[in-house]
Motif scaffolding. Structure first.
Motif, PDB file in Angstrom:
ATOM      1  N   ASP A  68       0.820  -1.212   0.000  1.00 25.99           N
ATOM      2  CA  ASP A  68       0.000   0.000   0.000  1.00 25.99           C
ATOM      3  C   ASP A  68       0.850   1.256   0.000  1.00 25.99           C
ATOM      4  O   ASP A  68       0.556   2.222  -0.690  1.00 25.99           O
ATOM      5  CB  ASP A  68      -0.899   0.014   1.234  1.00 25.99           C
ATOM      6  CG  ASP A  68      -2.034  -0.949   1.068  1.00 25.99           C
ATOM      7  OD1 ASP A  68      -3.147  -0.498   0.795  1.00 25.99           O
ATOM      8  OD2 ASP A  68      -1.783  -2.168   1.172  1.00 25.99           O
ATOM      9  N   LEU A  69       1.915   1.183   0.792  1.00 27.22           N
ATOM     10  CA  LEU A  69       2.819   2.324   0.856  1.00 27.22           C
ATOM     11  C   LEU A  69       3.353   2.633  -0.535  1.00 27.22           C
ATOM     12  O   LEU A  69       3.320   3.761  -1.002  1.00 27.22           O
ATOM     13  CB  LEU A  69       3.959   2.007   1.828  1.00 27.22           C
ATOM     14  CG  LEU A  69       4.981   3.112   2.044  1.00 27.22           C
ATOM     15  CD1 LEU A  69       4.318   4.288   2.727  1.00 27.22           C
ATOM     16  CD2 LEU A  69       6.115   2.602   2.910  1.00 27.22           C
ATOM     17  N   LYS A 128       2.175   1.663  -3.421  1.00 28.54           N
ATOM     18  CA  LYS A 128       1.104   2.042  -4.320  1.00 28.54           C
ATOM     19  C   LYS A 128       0.837   3.548  -4.195  1.00 28.54           C
ATOM     20  O   LYS A 128       0.677   4.253  -5.181  1.00 28.54           O
ATOM     21  CB  LYS A 128      -0.158   1.253  -3.959  1.00 28.54           C
ATOM     22  CG  LYS A 128      -0.795   0.584  -5.162  1.00 28.54           C
ATOM     23  CD  LYS A 128      -2.058  -0.133  -4.752  1.00 28.54           C
ATOM     24  CE  LYS A 128      -3.261   0.489  -5.392  1.00 28.54           C
ATOM     25  NZ  LYS A 128      -4.510  -0.126  -4.965  1.00 28.54           N
ATOM     26  N   GLU A 129       0.799   3.984  -2.954  1.00 31.02           N
ATOM     27  CA  GLU A 129       0.504   5.384  -2.716  1.00 31.02           C
ATOM     28  C   GLU A 129       1.611   6.281  -3.249  1.00 31.02           C
ATOM     29  O   GLU A 129       1.357   7.340  -3.817  1.00 31.02           O
ATOM     30  CB  GLU A 129       0.321   5.637  -1.222  1.00 31.02           C
ATOM     31  CG  GLU A 129      -1.138   5.844  -0.878  1.00 31.02           C
ATOM     32  CD  GLU A 129      -1.324   6.030   0.595  1.00 31.02           C
ATOM     33  OE1 GLU A 129      -0.795   7.021   1.135  1.00 31.02           O
ATOM     34  OE2 GLU A 129      -1.971   5.180   1.208  1.00 31.02           O
TER      35      GLU A 129
END
Lengths: 241, 421
Positions: free
Chosen positions: B5-6, B8-9
């Motif tokens: 997620d990190l 991706k962000e």
């Protein structure tokens, strides 16, 4: 659940200091459904922010489920917010580049729940809100009511004890507002304490208790039973005015 | 832990502002690119020059004579003089610190017209009279045949060793030069070796591969030079600085030739040790300059990244506020911003590194095909240098992210949420 004792809060320093909360004593039991009302500048949002540990206070004490919330480290506060509290905002405050499901799942991310599991839980909560078909939609593809329901799902996913809602219906039309209030009622029915700030009387009337703030102090607390009477008084006052 | 997620962000955020991300990254890219290219170029210059002199005995010095600049013991100033065979004998006998001492003569007509003839082929070459010891000071290797030896000197043999270019000019392709004769200034010499220099330090001018070397004694006799010595090379014994030997040697020579002890001009000399130190200092200086300029450029890039991160967190203040309201700890927030900054810096730096190394590699191919005579060889950066550059990048990425990140968590969550866009 929530216990406030002589809470003071000022903004600014020195001569320009603005004394917003002038000694709030408040008890909100577990499972209550409370609305905070008051004219603008009465300190209702400030009170809610303190309850939500988004802001600090200067004097007095605040116990949340038995824990004293004062001069808390930001790390500890973040943990408490994550586990105890769910937030619903007037402007929804969804993360714009995450879809509905990811937005709902976000609190679990900070709890360290793995991706698959938290997305699965998020879908369950979206389903409860009737938003399953919109799970992969981005916030800008949703209507106001849908956005607020996503936000409510997000506030619920960490199974908080208290939901704090700052004008949850402020940006919605009447029909949608009532829908949202229905949902909040249901949540309350599950035993979660719900506190909302509102300036709409019909919205406030749906709660069990109304706390009226005036110039930084609690001017009156109206129980639901007295509400009708109060409402008549209020209407009369308005007509004569 | 790889946090999808990190990442991706981070990718999302960078993609959203392609142009801005690119411009920011370019600063870092350029910094590291310059650092690599300059360092490689500096190294190439060093390689080019050091290759040319590294085989040369670094403890060597060379001496020739100049006109005197002072009157002394009845002699007027401006007198021409020469070393004599006796001097060489005397120095060898009286200086313990000498390892090799090799006198040299410059043949007649070195700079004139064609001095070497064989059949229809003629050429103008540099003719030297040398001792075998000379090849120990300035190493040459025989490509064919042999070098000069002591017996050539003792018997005053009319033999010569020739540079590659001489063999090319004087002999048709395919013909074996060894054993053949060359007429040098009217006298026939038998070719006993074709030799190749190991260094590019050149004494006496001209191309080194256009040299013809004959025995010292033969040259003195054949060309009526008496007991004159034009030039000599000296190396000091291991552990003795040649500069010290040089001084002592000059004292002795001045005393033998009625030259004022304080006459600084009469003896010309050249000391490789001093030159070597100069070169080493020069290259250290170049490398230092490279780092200063490179780090400076990089720093400008890093400040650019920090600046952009500052803008990014301002744009995201509200988002960060929301994240904190739903449970993001300050370390979550800081981690995110720093990771983004490091990612941007390292990605840009990596491209700079790759492109810099690629350019050096391409340059190397071009230089290699250009042959041996370039003073610019094997542009390269060491593995250590690359690792150092990468660590600088990671470190500066953290640095660039840390300041904005600290600022992001300093704001109260509620102020962050309320932030007007």
């Amino acid at each position: 659940m929530i216990h406030l004792n002589n809470v003071h809060k000022s903004y600014g320093t020195g001569n320009n200091s603005l004394h917003v909360l002038k000694g709030i004593d408040l008890n909100i039991p577990k499972g209550a459904f409370v609305s905070i009302m008051g004219s603008s500048g009465s300190g209702k949002s400030t009170l809610l922010n303190i309850l939500g540990i988004l802001d600090n206070y200067d004097e007095g004490s605040y116990y949340l489920d038995g824990t004293l919330v004062k001069d808390m480290s930001e790390k500890h506060a973040a943990k408490l917010r994550n586990e105890m509290l769910g937030f619903v905002f007037q402007s929804f405050n969804l993360i714009s580049f995450k879809n509905a499901m990811e937005n709902v799942a976000l609190p679990l991310y900070y709890q360290g729940v793995n991706r698959k599991k938290r997305n699965k839980i998020a879908l369950e909560y979206l389903d409860k809100m009737g938003l399953l078909p919109w799970a992969t939609h981005m916030p800008n593809e949703l209507s106001g009511g849908q956005k607020q329901r996503v936000a409510i799902a997000r506030s619920l996913i960490s199974q908080p004890k208290v939901i704090v809602a700052d004008e949850p219906t402020g940006a919605l039309d009447t029909a949608t507002s009532y829908e949202v209030m229905e949902i909040l009622k249901e949540i309350n029915g599950d035993g979660i304490t719900v506190i909302i700030v509102t300036h709409e009387h019909d919205i406030a009337a749906m709660t069990h208790q109304i706390i009226r703030l005036k110039d930084g102090i609690i001017s009156e607390i109206i129980q639901n039973g007295e509400l009708k009477e109060w409402k008549q008084q209020y209407t009369k006052a308005r007509v004569t005015a | 832990m790889f946090d999808l997620d990190l990442w991706k962000e981070i990718i999302e955020a960078l993609k959203k502002n392609r142009m801005r991300s690119f411009m920011t990254a370019f600063g870092v890219f350029w910094g590291i690119f310059m650092l690599i290219v300059m360092s490689g170029a500096g190294r190439a210059l060093e390689n080019g020059i050091m290759d040319g002199i590294k085989a040369f005995a670094t403890n060597s010095a060379f001496f020739w004579t100049e006109r005197t600049s002072m009157p002394y013991e009845g002699f007027k100033r401006g007198r021409s003089w020469n070393y004599k065979n006796d001097d060489i004998q005397y120095l060898k006998a009286n200086l313990n610190d000498v390892e090799y001492l090799s006198p040299r003569l410059f043949g007649p007509n070195s700079y004139g017209g064609d001095n070497t003839i064989r059949g229809n082929n003629t050429g103008a070459f540099n003719i030297y009279g040398d001792y075998p010891d000379y090849f120990k000071i300035d190493p040459w290797v025989p490509l064919k045949g042999r070098l000069l030896n002591e017996i050539d000197i003792m018997q005053d043999r009319k033999v010569c060793v020739i540079g590659e270019r001489v063999a090319e000019v004087m002999f048709p392709e395919g013909e074996e030069p060894i054993g053949e004769y060359l007429k040098i200034n009217g006298v026939y010499f038998q070719v006993v070796g074709v030799v190749d220099p190991q260094t590019r330090i050149n004494i006496g001018g001209g191309q080194k591969n256009e040299a013809i070397m004959i025995p010292f004694s033969t040259m003195q006799r054949t060309y009526n030079m008496g007991d004159v010595v034009h030039f000599f090379s000296v190396t000091s014994k291991p552990g003795v600085p040649v500069s010290k030997l040089e001084e002592r040697l000059k004292e002795l020579l001045k005393a033998r030739h009625h030259i004022a002890p304080e006459d600084m001009q009469a003896i010309g000399s050249f000391n490789i040790e001093v030159e070597w130190k100069k070169f080493n200092g020069l290259f250290t200086g170049i490398q230092m300059l490279t780092w200063i300029v490179g780090i400076g450029t990089l720093l400008a890039g890093v400040i650019g990244v920090s600046n952009i991160m500052m803008v990014i967190i301002r744009e995201r203040t509200q988002e960060i506020g929301i994240q904190r309201a739903i449970g993001a700890t300050p370390s979550n927030v800081i981690m995110h911003i720093v990771a983004e900054s490091v990612f941007l810096t390292v990605l840009a730096g990596y491209f700079g590194l790759a492109l810099g190394v690629g350019l050096l590699e391409a340059l190397n191919v071009v230089l290699e095909s250009a042959g041996d005579e370039m003073f610019f060889r094997r542009p390269e950066i060491s593995f250590r240098m690359a690792i150092a550059a990468l660590s600088v990048l990671v470190f500066s990425g953290i640095f660039a992210g840390m300041i904005p990140a600290r600022r992001a968590v300093k704001i109260k969550p509620i102020d962050a949420i309320r932030e007007e866009k």
